[in-house]
Write a protein that holds these residues in place. Structure first.
Motif, short mmCIF file in Angstrom:
data_model
loop_
_atom_site.label_atom_id
_atom_site.label_comp_id
_atom_site.label_asym_id
_atom_site.label_seq_id
_atom_site.Cartn_x
_atom_site.Cartn_y
_atom_site.Cartn_z
N GLU A 1 0.84 -1.20 0.00
CA GLU A 1 0.00 0.00 0.00
C GLU A 1 0.87 1.25 0.00
O GLU A 1 0.50 2.28 -0.56
N GLY A 2 2.05 1.15 0.64
CA GLY A 2 2.99 2.26 0.57
C GLY A 2 3.42 2.53 -0.87
O GLY A 2 3.48 3.69 -1.32
N LEU A 3 3.71 1.46 -1.60
CA LEU A 3 4.08 1.60 -3.01
C LEU A 3 2.90 2.14 -3.82
O LEU A 3 3.08 3.00 -4.70
N THR A 4 1.70 1.67 -3.52
CA THR A 4 0.50 2.16 -4.22
C THR A 4 0.35 3.66 -4.04
O THR A 4 0.09 4.40 -5.00
N ALA A 5 0.49 4.13 -2.80
CA ALA A 5 0.34 5.57 -2.53
C ALA A 5 1.46 6.37 -3.19
O ALA A 5 1.24 7.49 -3.68
N ARG A 6 2.67 5.82 -3.20
CA ARG A 6 3.79 6.50 -3.85
C ARG A 6 3.49 6.71 -5.34
O ARG A 6 3.70 7.79 -5.89
N LEU A 7 2.99 5.66 -6.00
CA LEU A 7 2.67 5.76 -7.42
C LEU A 7 1.49 6.69 -7.65
O LEU A 7 1.44 7.41 -8.67
N ALA A 8 0.52 6.68 -6.73
CA ALA A 8 -0.62 7.60 -6.86
C ALA A 8 -0.15 9.04 -6.78
O ALA A 8 -0.62 9.90 -7.54
N ALA A 9 0.78 9.33 -5.88
CA ALA A 9 1.32 10.69 -5.77
C ALA A 9 2.05 11.11 -7.04
O ALA A 9 2.07 12.29 -7.41
N GLU B 1 -3.27 -6.08 -9.76
CA GLU B 1 -3.59 -7.51 -9.82
C GLU B 1 -3.04 -8.26 -8.62
O GLU B 1 -3.67 -9.19 -8.11
N VAL B 2 -1.85 -7.88 -8.17
CA VAL B 2 -1.26 -8.52 -6.98
C VAL B 2 -2.04 -8.15 -5.73
O VAL B 2 -2.26 -8.97 -4.84
N MET B 3 -2.48 -6.89 -5.68
CA MET B 3 -3.11 -6.38 -4.46
C MET B 3 -4.54 -6.87 -4.26
O MET B 3 -5.00 -6.97 -3.12
N ARG B 4 -5.27 -7.16 -5.34
CA ARG B 4 -6.69 -7.49 -5.17
C ARG B 4 -6.94 -8.65 -4.21
O ARG B 4 -7.67 -8.49 -3.22
N PRO B 5 -6.35 -9.84 -4.43
CA PRO B 5 -6.60 -10.92 -3.46
C PRO B 5 -6.02 -10.64 -2.08
O PRO B 5 -6.60 -11.06 -1.07
N LEU B 6 -4.91 -9.91 -2.03
CA LEU B 6 -4.33 -9.57 -0.73
C LEU B 6 -5.26 -8.65 0.04
O LEU B 6 -5.47 -8.83 1.25
#
Length: 210
Positions: free
Chosen positions: A88-96, A150-155
């Motif tokens: 989620e940290g990586l997700t937020a980094r990419l969103a920024a 795709e990796v995050m959805r089941p997680l």
């Protein structure tokens, strides 16, 4: 237009029932009963259950044939939370880095709904969980990384089983933290967005009952 396969319909409905708590950890997934409840034959039910096992939301039933809703140990829950915190940290980094005005506006509208529900007199755990999932889905969409989504959805689905036990107690704080993440994303501050998102996941997964 072709109709959605029955097995996929069954999967979506059973997955939603597990994530909402209507089907509880350890509960048997009885094909005959589910077939009657969902109004379809046992074949798509069986296929859906196999997919739930592949996703980790169900497991083979102990000592008998069939399957049951997965029960998560505290140790494994901690492991899942730690992995999700990093991603989620990586997700937020990419969103920024990539978030556009349209997606940001969608997240802001969702924040208003979530904050209002959290602060209201009746905190519906199911609605809070659904809005929480939607927030993180939109954040992932803003990051524009299909492989990560795709990796995050089941997680995410598996960790929602952990988050649900704290959803009402942490409701106000959760949406405050969501707002802080979005502010960092809107400012393009990748480091801060990543830090806040990872911290949010770890706090959300911490037991509130001691």
């Amino acid at each position: 237009m072709s109709r959605e396969p029955l097995s996929r319909q069954a999967l979506q409905r059973l997955r939603a029932a597990i994530l909402s708590g209507d089907l509880k950890p350890g509960e048997r997934l009885v094909e005959e009963r589910l077939s009657a409840e969902l109004g379809m034959s046992r074949v798509p039910i069986r296929e859906a259950i196999q997919q739930l096992i592949a996703e980790g939301l169900a497991v083979p039933a102990e000592g008998t044939r069939g399957a049951q809703v997965a029960t998560m140990t505290e140790e494994f829950a901690r492991d899942l939370i730690e992995v999700r915190a990093v991603l989620e940290g990586l997700t937020a980094r990419l969103a920024a880095r990539h978030c556009d005005a349209r997606t940001r506006a969608e997240i802001e509208a969702l924040l208003e709904r979530g904050a209002a529900l959290a602060a209201g007199p009746q905190r519906d755990a199911g609605q809070l969980a659904a809005l929480n999932i939607a927030f993180h889905d939109l954040l992932a969409l803003a990051g524009t990384n299909q492989a990560l989504r795709e990796v995050m959805r089941p997680l995410r689905e598996r960790t929602e089983l952990v988050f649900r036990r704290n959803s009402t107690e942490r409701a106000v704080r959760d949406w405050q933290e969501h707002a802080m993440i979005l502010e960092a994303v809107s400012e393009g501050d990748e480091e801060l967005a990543a830090l806040l998102a990872a911290r949010h996941v770890r706090r959300a997964g911490r037991r509130q009952d001691g």
